[in-house]
Design a protein around this motif. Sequence first.
Motif, PDB file in Angstrom:
ATOM      1  N   SER A 140     -14.775  68.756 -49.709  1.00 53.52           N
ATOM      2  CA  SER A 140     -13.195  69.104 -49.147  1.00 53.52           C
ATOM      3  C   SER A 140     -12.645  68.467 -50.331  1.00 53.52           C
ATOM      4  N   HIS A 141     -10.903  69.046 -51.168  1.00 54.13           N
ATOM      5  CA  HIS A 141     -10.734  68.521 -51.767  1.00 54.13           C
ATOM      6  C   HIS A 141     -10.688  67.931 -53.294  1.00 54.13           C
ATOM      7  N   ILE A 142     -11.605  68.536 -53.725  1.00 55.60           N
ATOM      8  CA  ILE A 142     -12.688  68.884 -54.623  1.00 55.60           C
ATOM      9  C   ILE A 142     -11.247  67.570 -55.827  1.00 55.60           C
ATOM     10  N   GLN A 164     -10.078  67.378 -39.886  1.00 50.90           N
ATOM     11  CA  GLN A 164     -10.787  67.255 -40.359  1.00 50.90           C
ATOM     12  C   GLN A 164     -11.122  65.250 -41.182  1.00 50.90           C
ATOM     13  N   ASP A 165     -11.858  65.287 -42.121  1.00 50.24           N
ATOM     14  CA  ASP A 165     -11.884  63.353 -42.910  1.00 50.24           C
ATOM     15  C   ASP A 165     -12.872  62.885 -41.435  1.00 50.24           C
ATOM     16  N   GLY A 166     -13.847  63.941 -40.912  1.00 46.29           N
ATOM     17  CA  GLY A 166     -14.508  63.143 -39.813  1.00 46.29           C
ATOM     18  C   GLY A 166     -13.369  62.879 -38.732  1.00 46.29           C
ATOM     19  N   GLU A 211     -15.632  59.063 -47.084  1.00 46.89           N
ATOM     20  CA  GLU A 211     -15.012  56.984 -47.839  1.00 46.89           C
ATOM     21  C   GLU A 211     -14.253  56.175 -47.284  1.00 46.89           C
ATOM     22  N   TYR A 212     -14.001  56.473 -45.470  1.00 49.45           N
ATOM     23  CA  TYR A 212     -13.256  55.866 -44.962  1.00 49.45           C
ATOM     24  C   TYR A 212     -14.529  54.651 -44.048  1.00 49.45           C
ATOM     25  N   GLU A 213     -13.920  53.382 -43.755  1.00 49.60           N
ATOM     26  CA  GLU A 213     -14.424  53.036 -42.763  1.00 49.60           C
ATOM     27  C   GLU A 213     -15.344  52.846 -41.796  1.00 49.60           C
ATOM     28  N   SER A 220      -4.384  72.344 -48.422  1.00 51.69           N
ATOM     29  CA  SER A 220      -3.313  71.316 -48.865  1.00 51.69           C
ATOM     30  C   SER A 220      -3.161  70.317 -49.126  1.00 51.69           C
ATOM     31  N   ASP A 221      -4.129  69.773 -47.728  1.00 53.25           N
ATOM     32  CA  ASP A 221      -4.478  68.376 -47.063  1.00 53.25           C
ATOM     33  C   ASP A 221      -3.347  67.486 -46.750  1.00 53.25           C
ATOM     34  N   GLY A 222      -2.087  69.193 -46.344  1.00 55.91           N
ATOM     35  CA  GLY A 222      -0.860  68.348 -46.360  1.00 55.91           C
ATOM     36  C   GLY A 222      -0.729  68.190 -44.956  1.00 55.91           C
ATOM     37  N   SER A 256     -16.917  67.672 -45.804  1.00 50.30           N
ATOM     38  CA  SER A 256     -17.530  66.703 -46.224  1.00 50.30           C
ATOM     39  C   SER A 256     -15.842  66.169 -47.466  1.00 50.30           C
ATOM     40  N   HIS A 257     -15.164  64.865 -46.519  1.00 49.84           N
ATOM     41  CA  HIS A 257     -14.102  64.425 -47.706  1.00 49.84           C
ATOM     42  C   HIS A 257     -15.474  63.500 -48.083  1.00 49.84           C
ATOM     43  N   LEU A 258     -15.646  63.410 -49.406  1.00 50.94           N
ATOM     44  CA  LEU A 258     -17.083  63.052 -49.765  1.00 50.94           C
ATOM     45  C   LEU A 258     -17.345  60.990 -49.989  1.00 50.94           C
ATOM     46  N   SER A 264      -7.657  75.153 -45.376  1.00 51.19           N
ATOM     47  CA  SER A 264      -8.634  74.827 -44.509  1.00 51.19           C
ATOM     48  C   SER A 264      -8.536  73.566 -44.515  1.00 51.19           C
ATOM     49  N   HIS A 265      -8.136  72.513 -45.243  1.00 49.55           N
ATOM     50  CA  HIS A 265      -7.938  71.383 -44.712  1.00 49.55           C
ATOM     51  C   HIS A 265      -6.421  71.180 -44.449  1.00 49.55           C
ATOM     52  N   SER A 266      -6.483  70.685 -43.541  1.00 51.28           N
ATOM     53  CA  SER A 266      -4.703  70.785 -43.013  1.00 51.28           C
ATOM     54  C   SER A 266      -4.672  69.342 -42.155  1.00 51.28           C
TER      55      SER A 266
HETATM   56 ZN   LIG Z   1      -9.762  63.434 -47.088  1.00 55.37          ZN
END
Ligand SMILES: [Zn+2]
Length: 517
Positions: A256-258, A124-126, A198-200, A405-407, A226-228, A95-97
């Motif tokens: 995501s990736h809590i 992912q991550d925006g 969290e990213y700029e 995985s976020d991998g 969301s990556h919070l 779910s997050h790759s």
């Molecule tokens: Zn992330």
Amino acid sequence: MKFIFSLLWLCCMTNAFTQVDAEDTPVSISALQTDARTLLITNVFIIDGTGTPGKMGSVRIAGDKIIGVGQLLPLPDEQILDGKGKVLAPGFIDSHSHHDRNLNDFPTALGAISQGITTIVIGQDGESDPIDSLKKWCITRPKSVNIATYTGHASLRIQVMGSDQLHRTATTTEILNMQKILRSEMTKGSFGLSTGLEYEEGFYASTDEVLQLAKTAAEYDGKYISHLRSEDIYLDEAIDEIITIGREAHIPVQVSHIKIALRDDWGTANQILAKLEAARAEGINITADVYPYEYWHSTIRVLFPNKDFTSLEAATFATTHLFDPAGSILVRYLPNPEYAGKTVSEIAVLRKETPEETLLYLVKAAENYGLEHPDETYIESIMGKSMSDADLIPFITWTHSNICSDGANGGHPRGYGAFTRVLAEYVREEKILLLETAINKMTALSADHVGIQGRGLIATGYYADLVLFDPDTVQDNANTDNAKAISDGIITVWVNGQIVFEHGGATNQFPGVFLSR
Ligand SMILES: [Zn+2]
């Protein structure tokens, strides 16, 4: 202001790792599976993805679909594969790759398929690519895995506001323009909205900006992942924010990736989960995904939650509360490539500095490098040792968390070992999850959280995305010294009825498709 530290570092793994992949294994029986005959996989312990107890039986597939499950007798002329009593499960849904980012060079997605993943969820991550170009890419460059995508908030911001305007919240008109693009993307098959607050690129957006976009995704029954905004000092507020978005946009929301990346708060996972449960009791569909490691992989800049990148005090806070400099390894560092592979503490010794002085140097030199090399989007990254098993276990076992995985292809071992690590560590060794529960968290639950239909179960009519593995020997082998070591115990992986992985290698079959919501 230039955004050298774009989260786009995630998308540029291609050139970062020069290790040769063992992806050119010979074509085998999967090549023979192109006729109209059915395949019967016999003598397997079927764990169907629902979480209910597995049972011995057979699975029949025709073309890209499962057409029978249970006690099945072979048909005349049918191709038979004896599963030898091993486990047959639905192919894993990640779910997050970030495995997509070098699929042009390595369309087998070996890191994914070798751990049993058959569908990767990207965007992912925006950060995302437009649906039209992804669809085209899936046709012009076929891949071994299925691809689904979210639409990234930061990518919308960049399109509408311009990459030099991201250090502010969007205007009403800009939000309307982002909604317009998002509507179009949702119509074309996006699964929803992703943020990387969290990213700029996303950090300076107001909650309301995100909320308005989440409402648009909700109009199309999309999801919000969301990556919070913070995974450390402001984690509580960040959790409140995603709950607010779920409540007010009436959209399913996924953390995501809590993780808890602030040492002071280690051991408080159950408090976080209590908050998520309270939100669920209120009717908010909040879920999470999680990867089974105590270290993350990101830009060095996330170690400065207040974005005070020149403050020695902030650097000292980071080294004492946010990560372990002696256990955190630089993966990539273009200003000084020989620092890659070393810990922050080791670099500090080389530089005759304290780790916090080194941290400030690393951020500054990378920033300068970016100014001098404006086309370079992936300048640095670090694996930050920052989490505790005491939190990982409650997060992994939470009823509403699925495995991700976020991998990517290298960098962090999760790209090759996240799913097999759960099966080895948390199912077989520590016995904190039943095998059936773990499989559910890798398949049907993930499909439900993302909104994927027709995959994630072994059931008649479902797509034949399958993994045959040995629960007694399954083991992740990837580690920080060899991030691309292939897992043991994954025997055969099918995507849309075709074998993409067997005998420890890719078959160079490319049956993966683009999945639309
Ligand atoms: Zn992330």
